[in-house]
Design an enzyme around this catalytic site. Structure first.
Site, PDB file in Angstrom:
ATOM      1  N   HIS A 137     -14.282 -27.499   3.397  1.00  0.00           N
ATOM      2  CA  HIS A 137     -13.285 -28.516   3.758  1.00  0.00           C
ATOM      3  C   HIS A 137     -12.169 -28.440   2.712  1.00  0.00           C
ATOM      4  O   HIS A 137     -12.428 -28.096   1.558  1.00  0.00           O
ATOM      5  CB  HIS A 137     -13.986 -29.873   3.704  1.00  0.00           C
ATOM      6  CG  HIS A 137     -13.199 -31.032   4.220  1.00  0.00           C
ATOM      7  ND1 HIS A 137     -12.214 -31.643   3.477  1.00  0.00           N
ATOM      8  CD2 HIS A 137     -13.258 -31.716   5.386  1.00  0.00           C
ATOM      9  CE1 HIS A 137     -11.711 -32.664   4.166  1.00  0.00           C
ATOM     10  NE2 HIS A 137     -12.326 -32.717   5.334  1.00  0.00           N
ATOM     11  N   ASP A 214     -20.744 -30.412  -1.871  1.00  0.00           N
ATOM     12  CA  ASP A 214     -20.054 -31.338  -0.980  1.00  0.00           C
ATOM     13  C   ASP A 214     -21.061 -31.746   0.099  1.00  0.00           C
ATOM     14  O   ASP A 214     -21.351 -30.976   1.011  1.00  0.00           O
ATOM     15  CB  ASP A 214     -18.836 -30.622  -0.380  1.00  0.00           C
ATOM     16  CG  ASP A 214     -18.217 -31.374   0.786  1.00  0.00           C
ATOM     17  OD1 ASP A 214     -18.766 -32.416   1.210  1.00  0.00           O
ATOM     18  OD2 ASP A 214     -17.173 -30.912   1.281  1.00  0.00           O
ATOM     19  N   GLN A 217     -21.264 -34.094   5.022  1.00  0.00           N
ATOM     20  CA  GLN A 217     -21.891 -34.012   6.339  1.00  0.00           C
ATOM     21  C   GLN A 217     -23.415 -34.011   6.255  1.00  0.00           C
ATOM     22  O   GLN A 217     -24.092 -34.189   7.266  1.00  0.00           O
ATOM     23  CB  GLN A 217     -21.440 -32.742   7.077  1.00  0.00           C
ATOM     24  CG  GLN A 217     -19.966 -32.693   7.400  1.00  0.00           C
ATOM     25  CD  GLN A 217     -19.540 -33.807   8.351  1.00  0.00           C
ATOM     26  OE1 GLN A 217     -20.351 -34.346   9.105  1.00  0.00           O
ATOM     27  NE2 GLN A 217     -18.267 -34.170   8.311  1.00  0.00           N
ATOM     28  N   LYS A 240     -19.447 -41.728   6.564  1.00  0.00           N
ATOM     29  CA  LYS A 240     -20.110 -40.796   7.487  1.00  0.00           C
ATOM     30  C   LYS A 240     -21.605 -41.103   7.583  1.00  0.00           C
ATOM     31  O   LYS A 240     -22.328 -40.521   8.372  1.00  0.00           O
ATOM     32  CB  LYS A 240     -19.896 -39.357   7.020  1.00  0.00           C
ATOM     33  CG  LYS A 240     -18.415 -38.976   6.997  1.00  0.00           C
ATOM     34  CD  LYS A 240     -18.210 -37.519   6.703  1.00  0.00           C
ATOM     35  CE  LYS A 240     -16.806 -37.212   6.217  1.00  0.00           C
ATOM     36  NZ  LYS A 240     -15.857 -36.935   7.293  1.00  0.00           N
ATOM     37  N   CYS A 378      -9.625 -29.930   8.927  1.00  0.00           N
ATOM     38  CA  CYS A 378      -9.398 -29.797   7.475  1.00  0.00           C
ATOM     39  C   CYS A 378     -10.111 -28.573   6.918  1.00  0.00           C
ATOM     40  O   CYS A 378     -10.599 -28.602   5.781  1.00  0.00           O
ATOM     41  CB  CYS A 378      -9.832 -31.040   6.721  1.00  0.00           C
ATOM     42  SG  CYS A 378      -8.900 -32.489   7.153  1.00  0.00           S
TER      43      CYS A 378
HETATM   44  C1  LIG Z   1     -17.513 -31.278   4.704  1.00  0.00           C
HETATM   45  C2  LIG Z   1     -16.594 -32.377   4.280  1.00  0.00           C
HETATM   46  N1  LIG Z   1     -16.193 -32.450   3.024  1.00  0.00           N
HETATM   47  C3  LIG Z   1     -15.382 -33.423   2.590  1.00  0.00           C
HETATM   48  C4  LIG Z   1     -14.916 -34.395   3.433  1.00  0.00           C
HETATM   49  C5  LIG Z   1     -13.995 -35.433   2.898  1.00  0.00           C
HETATM   50  O1  LIG Z   1     -14.580 -36.679   2.939  1.00  0.00           O
HETATM   51  P1  LIG Z   1     -13.744 -37.991   2.629  1.00  0.00           P
HETATM   52  O2  LIG Z   1     -12.486 -37.877   3.433  1.00  0.00           O
HETATM   53  O3  LIG Z   1     -14.618 -39.093   3.072  1.00  0.00           O
HETATM   54  O4  LIG Z   1     -13.468 -38.010   1.171  1.00  0.00           O
HETATM   55  C6  LIG Z   1     -15.303 -34.355   4.767  1.00  0.00           C
HETATM   56  C7  LIG Z   1     -14.841 -35.356   5.742  1.00  0.00           C
HETATM   57  O5  LIG Z   1     -13.801 -35.325   6.312  1.00  0.00           O
HETATM   58  C8  LIG Z   1     -16.152 -33.322   5.203  1.00  0.00           C
HETATM   59  O6  LIG Z   1     -16.532 -33.244   6.480  1.00  0.00           O
END
Ligand SMILES: Cc1ncc(COP(=O)(O)O)c(C=O)c1O
Lengths: 420, 149
Positions: A137, A214, A217, A240, A378
Site C-alpha cells: 500500500h 503492515d 488487512q 478495518k 492505493c
Molecule cells: C494494506 C494497507 N496498508 C495500509 C493502509 C492504510 O491504513 P489507514 O488509512 O487506516 O492508515 C490500508 C488501508 O487503506 C491498507 O489496506
C-alpha cells in the site's frame, strides 16, 4: 430471514456459522441504498461497526467524557481506566509481551511513519537499504521514500509473481549486510495475498535487519500473535477491525522502543519539562503525545472484544469458504479475470472484466445497492505490475453471505449486458 | 426512480466502444495530458489550432466509459469551433453536470446532453469533465499536465 434458513442458504462457507445473527449486530446493514438492500463488499476499505462498539462510544461521551492521565476527579479516573483497559485488551489480542509495547496511533499510516521517522531516521545512513515489496500500500512505500531522501538510504523492492505472491528467492537475494529494515504487508489489500511473515522475519533477522509489518488487512481476518511472528514492529487500523476511524495500534518490541527518540513532542509524553532539559515519559506514553482519541481507544477495545467473541479462527474459516464460493462464481463469468490468485489468500476478490472499466462496474453495482471498491487501491505499483489501470474489488467480512456474492455476480452480468 | 439506462445511454456505450477522433496529431499541433489520480483515467489531447479556430482535435488514453465517451463527444462538438465557442460549450456542460436545478436548456447542449445522467453520480462528474478541463488548459496555453485533484 430467520437463522436456520440462512444456514441452509449458505452452502458454500462452513455451516453452523450464525451469520444472520451477527448481521443483526450491525445496524448499517439494515439500510437500503438506491432503494435496494445494502450489500457491503468494501470491507477492506473500512469495516462496519457493531452496536457493541457504537454503544461504547456513545456511553463514553454521554457519561464519562474526560481527559486522561491528568485529573484527580472521578470522570478522569473512569476515562483513564477505560483507556488503559483497552490497552490491556489489545495486548492480549495481539499476544504482545508487555503493555509498554502497545502504542496508540491514528492508524496504520501513522504507525509506519512513526517507525520510519523515529527508528529509521535515528539509525539509518547513506547506503543503508530498506526492503519493501511490489504489493505494498502507498502507506508502506512513501514513508520509506521520505526516509531515504532524509538519510540517503536506498529502497529495494521484492517482486511478485503472476499470482500475486512474493518472490521469496528474490527476497533472499536482496537481503544483505546493508539491509536495515524490511517493511512488508501481512495481507495485501489489492490482491488478498497472505504473506509468510514468520519466514520473512526469520530471514531478515538472520541478516541483521528489523521487520515492520503492515497489518491493516490482517487484523480483521487472522489471529495476531506477536510472539509467534517475532516481527519488530506491527501496525494496524481500528476502522478495518470494526472499530472507529482515526485510531490504530503500533506494536513494537520494548527494547527497540526504549531506544527510539520520541516521534511527536507535547503533553503526556514527558515526565518533566524545563527549558534546560526535558525528561521523556516511559513507554508507551513516550509515543503518545497530546490528548489522544480517547473514545476511539475505548471503542477499539470494544471492537477487539467483539471479534474475539465471534472468534477469529471461526471468522477465518467462514470467510475462507465465502472466498472459495466467490472465486468459483467469478470463474463462471466469461471475460472476468481475477487479479491476485495466491495459494494463501484472504477474502479479497480483485478482478477486471473485459470491455468494462472498473469504475463503470462500480457505478452499475452501486445502482443495485452493492458497494465495492474500484481503482488502484492505493497500490499503484500493483496495477503497473499487472498492466492495468484499476481493478474492481469485492472484500468480504464475516457478516457477508453467499447470497450477497450471488447479487454481485448478477450485477456483473447486468453490466456486461449494458456494455455488450 | 433514476434509471441506469439514463446514465449508460446507447450513445455513451457506442462512443466508448468506438471513440471518434481517437488518435494523435503530430507537430505543429500541441498536446496536453489530463489525469484523474483518483481513478487512474489518463487522456492525452491533441490540438491543431488555426488562429482562433480549432482546426483539428484528437485524443487517446484509457479510462472509464464516461470519460472516453465524453472525450469523444467533446472532440466532435468543438471541432471547427472558435476558442470562445468551445469555452461557452464547456461552461454550459459544466453547469449541466454540477448545478442543482434542471432548468438548463438541453437543446443548447446538443449531443452532450446524453451525459446529463452523470449528475446523479457526483463521484463520476470528474470522469465526464476531465477532457474538458484538459482542453481548457490546452487552449489557455498550459503545458503542465492537468489533474482533477
Ligand atoms: C494494506 C494497507 N496498508 C495500509 C493502509 C492504510 O491504513 P489507514 O488509512 O487506516 O492508515 C490500508 C488501508 O487503506 C491498507 O489496506
Amino acid at each position: 430471514m430467520n437463522y436456520p434458513q440462512a444456514v441452509q442458504a449458505d452452502t458454500g462457507p462452513a455451516t453452523g456459522f450464525p451469520v444472520e445473527t451477527y448481521r443483526q449486530d450491525f445496524p448499517i446493514l439494515e439500510q437500503t441504498v438506491r432503494d435496494m438492500p445494502l450489500v457491503y463488499l468494501d470491507n477492506a476499505a473500512t469495516a462496519q461497526k457493531p452496536r457493541q462498539v457504537i454503544e461504547v462510544l456513545d456511553d463514553y461521551y454521554r457519561s464519562y467524557n474526560s481527559n486522561i492521565h491528568r485529573g484527580v476527579h472521578t470522570l478522569s479516573e473512569l476515562a483513564t481506566d477505560a483507556y488503559e483497559t483497552a490497552r490491556k485488551k489489545i495486548q492480549r489480542f495481539i499476544n504482545a509481551e508487555s503493555l509498554q509495547e502497545v502504542i496508540f496511533v491514528r492508524g496504520t499510516t501513522e504507525g509506519i511513519n512513526l517507525v520510519a521517522q523515529s527508528y529509521g531516521r535515528s539509525r539509518l545512513g547513506a547506503g543503508d537499504e530498506i526492503i519493501v515489496s511490489t504489493m505494498e500500500h502507498h502507506s508502506n512505500i512513501v514513508p520509506w521514500q521520505l526516509l531515504c531522501e532524509q538519510t540517503g538510504a536506498v529502497l529495494k523492492v521484492i517482486p511478485i509473481n503472476d499470482a500475486g505472491e512474493l518472490d521469496m528467492d528474490e527476497y533472499k537475494n536482496l537481503l544483505n549486510e546493508r539491509t536495515r529494515i524490511v517493511a512488508i504487508v501481512h495481507i495485501s489489500n489489492a490482491l488478498g495475498t497472505i504473506n509468510p511473515i514468520a519466514e520473512i522475519t526469520g530471514q531478515a533477522h538472520a541478516a541483521g535487519a528489523v521487520v515492520v509489518i503492515d497489518g491493516a488487512q490482517a487484523a480483521p481476518h487472522t489471529k495476531l500473535d506477536m510472539a509467534a511472528l517475532d516481527c519488530d514492529f506491527y501496525t494496524f487500523s481500528g476502522h478495518k477491525l470494526f472499530g472507529p476511524t482515526g485510531i490504530g495500534v503500533l506494536y513494537g518490541k520494548q527494547a527497540l522502543l526504549e531506544d527510539m527518540p520520541p516521534y511527536h513532542g507535547g503533553g503526556d509524553m514527558i515526565k518533566m519539562v524545563t527549558f534546560e532539559k526535558t525528561l521523556y515519559n516511559d513507554l508507551p506514553y513516550k509515543f503518545e503525545a497530546g490528548t489522544p482519541y480517547i473514545a476511539g481507544v475505548i471503542g477499539l477495545g470494544a471492537a477487539v472484544d467483539y471479534v474475539s467473541d465471534v472468534d477469529l479462527d471461526r471468522i477465518h474459516d467462514y470467510e475462507h469458504g465465502l472466498l472459495r464460493y466467490a472465486a468459483e462464481a467469478a470463474a463462471t463469468v466469461p471475460g472476468l479475470r481475477l487479479i491476485g490468485t495466491a495459494a494463501d489468500k484472504a477474502s479479497i476478490l480483485s478482478f477486471v472484466v473485459d470491455g468494462i472499466h472498473p469504475h463503470d462496474l462500480g457505478t452499475i453495482l452501486d445502482h443495485d445497492g452493492i458497494a465495492i471498491r474500484t481503482g488502484h487501491h492505493c497500490a499503484m505499483p500493483v496495477m503497473e505490475r499487472f498492466g492495468i489501470p484499476a481493478t474492481a474489488r469485492a472484500s468480504f467480512a464475516f457478516y457477508n453471505t453467499t447470497e450477497e456474492v450471488d447479487k454481485l455476480v448478477a450485477g456483473i452480468d447486468k453490466a456486461k449486458n449494458i456494455f455488450k | 426512480m433514476f434509471d441506469l439506462k439514463d446514465l449508460y445511454q446507447e450513445v455513451i456505450v457506442d462512443h466508448n466502444r468506438s471513440p471518434r477522433n481517437f488518435g494523435e496529431l503530430g507537430p505543429p499541433g500541441r498536446k496536453l495530458e489530463g489525469f484523474n489520480p483518483l481513478c487512474g483515467d489518463r487522456l492525452t489531447l491533441y490540438l491543431d489550432q488555426d488562429g482562433d479556430r480549432i482546426a483539428d482535435i484528437k485524443f487517446n488514453g484509457s479510462g472509464c466509459a464516461i470519460s472516453i465517451a465524453s472525450a469523444s463527444l467533446m472532440t466532435e462538438g468543438v471541432k471547427g469551433k472558435s476558442v470562445r465557442e468551445a469555452e461557452t460549450v464547456f461552461a454550459g456542460f459544466h453547469e449541466l453536470l454540477t448545478c442543482a436545478d434542471l432548468d438548463i436548456d438541453m437543446t443548447r447542449m446538443g449531443k452532450l446532453a446524453v451525459l446529463a445522467g452523470v449528475r446523479d453520480y457526483p463521484s463520476r462528474v470528474k470522469c465526464a469533465t476531465l477532457c474538458w478541463h484538459t482542453l481548457h488548459a490546452l487552449l489557455a496555453g498550459d503545458e503542465a499536465p492537468v489533474s482533477t485533484e
